[in-house]
Design a protein around this motif. Structure first.
Motif, PDB file in Angstrom:
ATOM      1  N   MET A  74       0.844  -1.183   0.000  1.00  9.62           N
ATOM      2  CA  MET A  74       0.000   0.000   0.000  1.00  9.62           C
ATOM      3  C   MET A  74       0.886   1.241   0.000  1.00  9.62           C
ATOM      4  N   VAL A  75       0.515   2.220  -0.780  1.00 11.68           N
ATOM      5  CA  VAL A  75       1.305   3.439  -0.872  1.00 11.68           C
ATOM      6  C   VAL A  75       0.935   4.416   0.247  1.00 11.68           C
ATOM      7  N   ASP A  76       1.871   5.336   0.553  1.00 12.16           N
ATOM      8  CA  ASP A  76       1.636   6.391   1.541  1.00 12.16           C
ATOM      9  C   ASP A  76       0.442   7.217   1.076  1.00 12.16           C
ATOM     10  N   ASP A  77      -0.603   7.255   1.878  1.00 11.08           N
ATOM     11  CA  ASP A  77      -1.861   7.847   1.449  1.00 11.08           C
ATOM     12  C   ASP A  77      -1.756   9.329   1.093  1.00 11.08           C
ATOM     13  N   GLN A  78      -1.099  10.146   1.910  1.00  6.44           N
ATOM     14  CA  GLN A  78      -1.009  11.582   1.619  1.00  6.44           C
ATOM     15  C   GLN A  78      -0.209  11.826   0.347  1.00  6.44           C
ATOM     16  N   ARG A  79       0.893  11.150   0.200  1.00  6.21           N
ATOM     17  CA  ARG A  79       1.711  11.298  -1.008  1.00  6.21           C
ATOM     18  C   ARG A  79       0.930  10.822  -2.228  1.00  6.21           C
ATOM     19  N   PHE A  80       0.207   9.736  -2.078  1.00  2.00           N
ATOM     20  CA  PHE A  80      -0.595   9.218  -3.190  1.00  2.00           C
ATOM     21  C   PHE A  80      -1.703  10.197  -3.566  1.00  2.00           C
ATOM     22  N   GLN A  81      -2.345  10.800  -2.579  1.00  2.00           N
ATOM     23  CA  GLN A  81      -3.395  11.792  -2.862  1.00  2.00           C
ATOM     24  C   GLN A  81      -2.816  12.988  -3.622  1.00  2.00           C
ATOM     25  N   THR A  82      -1.630  13.420  -3.233  1.00  2.00           N
ATOM     26  CA  THR A  82      -0.966  14.519  -3.945  1.00  2.00           C
ATOM     27  C   THR A  82      -0.620  14.087  -5.363  1.00  2.00           C
ATOM     28  N   PHE A  83      -0.171  12.845  -5.519  1.00  2.00           N
ATOM     29  CA  PHE A  83       0.113  12.315  -6.861  1.00  2.00           C
ATOM     30  C   PHE A  83      -1.150  12.327  -7.718  1.00  2.00           C
ATOM     31  N   LEU A  84      -2.279  11.946  -7.150  1.00  2.00           N
ATOM     32  CA  LEU A  84      -3.531  11.979  -7.906  1.00  2.00           C
ATOM     33  C   LEU A  84      -3.896  13.405  -8.313  1.00  2.00           C
ATOM     34  N   GLU A  85      -3.728  14.350  -7.406  1.00  2.00           N
ATOM     35  CA  GLU A  85      -3.998  15.748  -7.738  1.00  2.00           C
ATOM     36  C   GLU A  85      -3.071  16.232  -8.850  1.00  2.00           C
ATOM     37  N   LEU A  86      -1.803  15.871  -8.757  1.00  2.00           N
ATOM     38  CA  LEU A  86      -0.843  16.200  -9.812  1.00  2.00           C
ATOM     39  C   LEU A  86      -1.278  15.582 -11.131  1.00  2.00           C
ATOM     40  N   SER A  87      -1.677  14.325 -11.084  1.00  2.64           N
ATOM     41  CA  SER A  87      -2.096  13.619 -12.296  1.00  2.64           C
ATOM     42  C   SER A  87      -3.329  14.266 -12.921  1.00  2.64           C
ATOM     43  N   GLU A  88      -4.247  14.715 -12.088  1.00  4.29           N
ATOM     44  CA  GLU A  88      -5.422  15.431 -12.595  1.00  4.29           C
ATOM     45  C   GLU A  88      -4.983  16.695 -13.326  1.00  4.29           C
ATOM     46  N   ALA A  89      -4.055  17.432 -12.733  1.00  9.24           N
ATOM     47  CA  ALA A  89      -3.608  18.696 -13.307  1.00  9.24           C
ATOM     48  C   ALA A  89      -2.860  18.510 -14.625  1.00  9.24           C
ATOM     49  N   ILE A  90      -2.048  17.463 -14.731  1.00  9.47           N
ATOM     50  CA  ILE A  90      -1.225  17.303 -15.939  1.00  9.47           C
ATOM     51  C   ILE A  90      -1.923  16.526 -17.047  1.00  9.47           C
ATOM     52  N   THR A  91      -3.002  15.801 -16.718  1.00 15.54           N
ATOM     53  CA  THR A  91      -3.716  15.058 -17.756  1.00 15.54           C
ATOM     54  C   THR A  91      -5.022  15.715 -18.169  1.00 15.54           C
ATOM     55  N   GLY A  92      -5.607  16.495 -17.266  1.00 14.98           N
ATOM     56  CA  GLY A  92      -6.913  17.083 -17.539  1.00 14.98           C
ATOM     57  C   GLY A  92      -8.065  16.143 -17.243  1.00 14.98           C
ATOM     58  N   PHE A  93      -7.774  14.968 -16.716  1.00 17.41           N
ATOM     59  CA  PHE A  93      -8.798  13.995 -16.351  1.00 17.41           C
ATOM     60  C   PHE A  93      -9.017  14.022 -14.847  1.00 17.41           C
ATOM     61  N   GLY A  94     -10.247  13.749 -14.431  1.00 23.50           N
ATOM     62  CA  GLY A  94     -10.599  13.760 -13.027  1.00 23.50           C
ATOM     63  C   GLY A  94     -10.153  12.513 -12.291  1.00 23.50           C
ATOM     64  N   ARG A  95     -10.215  12.615 -10.990  1.00 21.75           N
ATOM     65  CA  ARG A  95      -9.793  11.537 -10.088  1.00 21.75           C
ATOM     66  C   ARG A  95     -10.515  10.222 -10.369  1.00 21.75           C
ATOM     67  N   VAL A  96     -11.815  10.283 -10.602  1.00 24.08           N
ATOM     68  CA  VAL A  96     -12.582   9.055 -10.832  1.00 24.08           C
ATOM     69  C   VAL A  96     -12.083   8.337 -12.082  1.00 24.08           C
ATOM     70  N   ARG A  97     -11.855   9.094 -13.146  1.00 22.39           N
ATOM     71  CA  ARG A  97     -11.346   8.492 -14.393  1.00 22.39           C
ATOM     72  C   ARG A  97      -9.967   7.892 -14.163  1.00 22.39           C
ATOM     73  N   LEU A  98      -9.096   8.626 -13.455  1.00 18.45           N
ATOM     74  CA  LEU A  98      -7.742   8.124 -13.208  1.00 18.45           C
ATOM     75  C   LEU A  98      -7.769   6.857 -12.363  1.00 18.45           C
ATOM     76  N   LEU A  99      -8.545   6.871 -11.293  1.00 24.00           N
ATOM     77  CA  LEU A  99      -8.651   5.672 -10.452  1.00 24.00           C
ATOM     78  C   LEU A  99      -9.322   4.534 -11.206  1.00 24.00           C
ATOM     79  N   GLY A 100     -10.246   4.880 -12.102  1.00 16.35           N
ATOM     80  CA  GLY A 100     -10.958   3.874 -12.882  1.00 16.35           C
ATOM     81  C   GLY A 100     -10.074   3.087 -13.833  1.00 16.35           C
ATOM     82  N   THR A 101      -8.901   3.611 -14.139  1.00 13.40           N
ATOM     83  CA  THR A 101      -7.978   2.863 -14.990  1.00 13.40           C
ATOM     84  C   THR A 101      -7.393   1.664 -14.254  1.00 13.40           C
ATOM     85  N   GLY A 102      -7.421   1.723 -12.925  1.00 15.04           N
ATOM     86  CA  GLY A 102      -6.802   0.656 -12.143  1.00 15.04           C
ATOM     87  C   GLY A 102      -5.281   0.734 -12.129  1.00 15.04           C
TER      88      GLY A 102
END
Length: 151
Positions: free
Chosen positions: A1-29
């Motif tokens: 399991m990844v560090d939750d706070q760091r992972f949440q920041t990574f998801l926010e970063l990923s949203e910003a650089i891809t233009g896709f929302g959290r649900v779509r990103l998590l939905g990729t698995g």
């Protein structure tokens, strides 16, 4: 399991650089795997610098992302690799000049981190199509051009 706070920041970063929302990103698995892949290749310290630089942005405008992340000598190549990873499912080897400046990573190289990475690539959603040979959209669907929404 990844560090939750760091992972949440990574998801926010990923949203910003891809233009896709959290649900779509998590939905990729692939989100946790992509986080772990980037950290394994560039190391914990550089990943922390990236996450901190992103978290410290006063706003997440394209201009600030370009200036402080994409334009950063050390972080820029890592961020571009994350974009390519999310969209195409491939981690591309960091440039030789990056490795000379920040040290070669034993895990660095061009590779596909998961059998599902190609199929789950965001490029398919972005172009309104399905990956060839996977996620069958139906008989003869490739005979019709994809419909790309204007908004």
């Amino acid at each position: 399991m990844v560090d939750d706070q760091r992972f949440q920041t990574f998801l926010e970063l990923s949203e910003a650089i891809t233009g896709f929302g959290r649900v779509r990103l998590l939905g990729t698995g692939q989100a946790e795997l992509y986080f772990a892949t980037a950290e394994r290749v560039v190391g914990h310290a550089i990943m922390d610098e990236l996450l901190t630089a992103f978290a410290d942005l006063p706003t997440r405008t394209p201009e600030l992302l370009r200036l402080h992340l994409f334009g950063n000598e050390m972080l820029g190549d890592v961020v571009r690799n994350l974009v390519k990873l999310w969209f195409g499912g491939v981690w591309y080897q960091l440039p030789a000049i990056w490795q000379q400046a920040y040290g070669p990573a034993a895990e660095d190289g061009t590779f596909i981190p998961s059998p599902d990475a190609y199929v789950e690539g965001l490029m398919w959603v972005a172009i309104g199509a399905h990956p060839a040979g996977a996620k069958a959209p139906g008989f003869a669907s490739w005979a019709v051009a994809p419909q790309i929404p204007l908004s």
